[in-house]
Design a protein around this motif. Structure first.
Motif, PDB file in Angstrom:
ATOM      1  N   ASN A 222      44.929  37.281  38.879  1.00 12.81           N
ATOM      2  CA  ASN A 222      44.450  38.651  39.062  1.00 12.81           C
ATOM      3  C   ASN A 222      45.529  39.669  38.721  1.00 12.81           C
ATOM      4  O   ASN A 222      45.274  40.685  38.057  1.00 12.81           O
ATOM      5  CB  ASN A 222      43.987  38.814  40.517  1.00 12.81           C
ATOM      6  CG  ASN A 222      43.891  40.260  40.956  1.00 12.81           C
ATOM      7  OD1 ASN A 222      44.846  40.816  41.501  1.00 12.81           O
ATOM      8  ND2 ASN A 222      42.747  40.879  40.742  1.00 12.81           N
ATOM      9  N   ASN A 223      46.764  39.391  39.132  1.00 13.57           N
ATOM     10  CA  ASN A 223      47.856  40.329  38.892  1.00 13.57           C
ATOM     11  C   ASN A 223      48.276  40.383  37.430  1.00 13.57           C
ATOM     12  O   ASN A 223      48.711  41.429  36.946  1.00 13.57           O
ATOM     13  CB  ASN A 223      49.046  39.977  39.783  1.00 13.57           C
ATOM     14  CG  ASN A 223      48.941  40.565  41.171  1.00 13.57           C
ATOM     15  OD1 ASN A 223      49.748  41.382  41.584  1.00 13.57           O
ATOM     16  ND2 ASN A 223      47.911  40.166  41.916  1.00 13.57           N
ATOM     17  N   LEU A 225      46.184  40.161  34.927  1.00 15.90           N
ATOM     18  CA  LEU A 225      45.168  41.000  34.289  1.00 15.90           C
ATOM     19  C   LEU A 225      45.315  42.463  34.685  1.00 15.90           C
ATOM     20  O   LEU A 225      45.191  43.360  33.841  1.00 15.90           O
ATOM     21  CB  LEU A 225      43.775  40.486  34.667  1.00 15.90           C
ATOM     22  CG  LEU A 225      43.445  39.058  34.221  1.00 15.90           C
ATOM     23  CD1 LEU A 225      42.031  38.678  34.636  1.00 15.90           C
ATOM     24  CD2 LEU A 225      43.613  38.901  32.711  1.00 15.90           C
ATOM     25  N   SER A 385      39.644  41.401  36.531  1.00 13.18           N
ATOM     26  CA  SER A 385      40.562  41.047  37.611  1.00 13.18           C
ATOM     27  C   SER A 385      39.920  41.279  38.977  1.00 13.18           C
ATOM     28  O   SER A 385      40.156  40.532  39.927  1.00 13.18           O
ATOM     29  CB  SER A 385      41.857  41.871  37.499  1.00 13.18           C
ATOM     30  OG  SER A 385      41.645  43.217  37.898  1.00 13.18           O
TER      31      SER A 385
END
Length: 420
Positions: A222-223, A225, A385
């Protein structure tokens, strides 16, 4: 010796304010590289992709040094680590004054400055988590709201300094300002561990057990993206605005608007995240779905400055979840003891996104002559994300009990304090 009464009160709030000021300085530099990107394009007359590396390497290096910063924080404590990082970042900015070409700025402004900022960043975040329990999310939101203030203040400051003293002189002055990170670091004094924590072993230098958690791995992706998309917006929005017919002051204002909206968002979202019945994973997820959509609409509404202001407000407000809620997510997944290690490794993944986003957007501009596709891609990546974290919102939440800190001064004197 600091006693338990400082948890959630007294000196703890002074530490939160010090962390706030450090975030103002660190992110004021890191998220204002887009201002320099537009200036250096005119000065060096290189391609957009070549120039973008200088500004992209600053936040990328800041994040890439995260694992090292986590180790230093665990080994030497927050105070000393912050002092070292502040000195290095100041040195990098000051030697940028002598840059003969853009490639020297890769090293001085991009790598050295970024490494210094990154070394200070991890302890600036984790020290607040150790000083607070009941008000941890609110205090963290207060501390990281400095990102919004820095992003609001530094673009016009850099623009004014560059006009008056050239971009070289502005970097020299920023180097002097960044030394104040060291001053703030001196306020972070050691915090004694609670009675029940005295039997715990000290954190391992390289705690790789964090990667055994599937939730943490998903947050890492996630981070990547998020930072890919953020890099595109922060680095190229000023140049995009100028290419759309706006002045450099208007372009800088868009970054400042993002900053002030981010500031408000960190307070609001940080307060919401403190509510015991609110699912922080869901709030975090929805925030990036909305902010990514706003980023994708910049090219659609680029001919209207008021519309660009509205999109900047939306983008800045909802990306505030990145700083306000991320520590809470990590603590819920891994616990407080592994926060420094988890945050340190996570910064390495952030670095990947930061390093790729800006230059790839510059490459797309060089090939197409337009920033439109870059912002479409950046917005879509940020939305993606948020979607992946949406599934974590359904995870079964384990009850988390905060440690008791009713200790006496005698115990504090007998035991070795945790790094603070």
């Amino acid at each position: 010796m600091l006693l338990s009464v400082d948890i959630d009160r007294g000196w703890a709030w002074l530490v939160a304010v010090a962390s706030f000021l450090m975030h103002v300085l660190m992110y004021g530099v890191a998220w204002s590289t887009g201002i320099y990107n537009a200036i250096l394009l005119d000065y060096f007359h290189e391609s957009a992709a070549t120039i973008a590396w200088a500004g992209s390497l600053t936040p990328a290096s800041m994040y890439a040094v995260g694992p090292l910063a986590g180790v230093l924080t665990n080994r030497f404590g927050c105070r000393l680590t912050i002092l070292v990082g502040g000195a290095i970042s100041s040195f990098g900015l000051m030697i940028s004054f002598f840059a003969p070409n853009i490639y020297f700025l890769y090293f001085s402004f991009g790598i050295v400055t970024g490494i210094g900022l990154g070394i200070s960043f991890v302890p600036a975040v984790t020290c607040v988590a150790h000083y607070f329990e009941k008000y941890r999310n609110f205090a963290t939101g207060l501390a990281v709201s400095g990102v919004g203030v820095g992003t609001f203040l530094f673009p016009p400051l850099i623009t004014i300094l560059s006009h008056k003293y050239t971009w070289r002189g502005s970097m020299l002055i920023l180097g002097a300002l960044t030394l104040n990170v060291c001053l703030c670091g001196t306020l972070v004094r050691p915090l004694p561990s609670p009675r029940q924590d005295f039997r715990r072993e000290k954190p391992a230098a390289f705690d790789l057990t964090v990667f055994k958690k599937a939730g943490y791995l998903l947050v890492c992706l996630n981070n990547i993206l998020i930072c890919f998309g953020l890099s595109i917006v922060y680095l190229h929005l000023t140049a995009f605005a100028e290419a759309s017919g706006m002045s450099d002051q208007d372009g800088a204002m868009l970054i400042s608007v993002i900053g002030i909206a981010n500031l408000v968002g960190r307070f609001v979202i940080g307060a919401l995240g403190s509510h015991p019945r609110l699912n922080v994973f869901l709030l975090y997820s929805l925030s990036f779905m909305i902010s990514g959509t706003a980023a994708a609409f910049f090219p659609v509404l680029h001919m209207s400055f008021p519309a660009m202001i509205v999109l900047s407000v939306m983008f800045g407000f909802f990306t505030a979840s990145f700083g306000a809620l991320l520590p809470a997510l990590l603590i819920e997944i891994l616990g407080l003891d592994r926060l420094a290690s988890a945050y340190g490794y996570l910064l390495l993944f952030m670095a990947v996104g930061q390093m790729l986003g800006g230059p790839i957007a510059g490459f797309i501009y060089d090939k197409t002559g337009s920033y439109n596709s870059s912002f479409y891609v950046g917005g879509a990546v940020i939305v993606s994300s948020g979607i992946m974290i949406f599934f974590l919102s359904f995870r079964k939440r384990k009850p988390f009990e905060l440690p008791t800190r009713n200790i006496d001064a005698a115990d504090c004197d007998e035991k070795e304090p945790l790094p603070a």
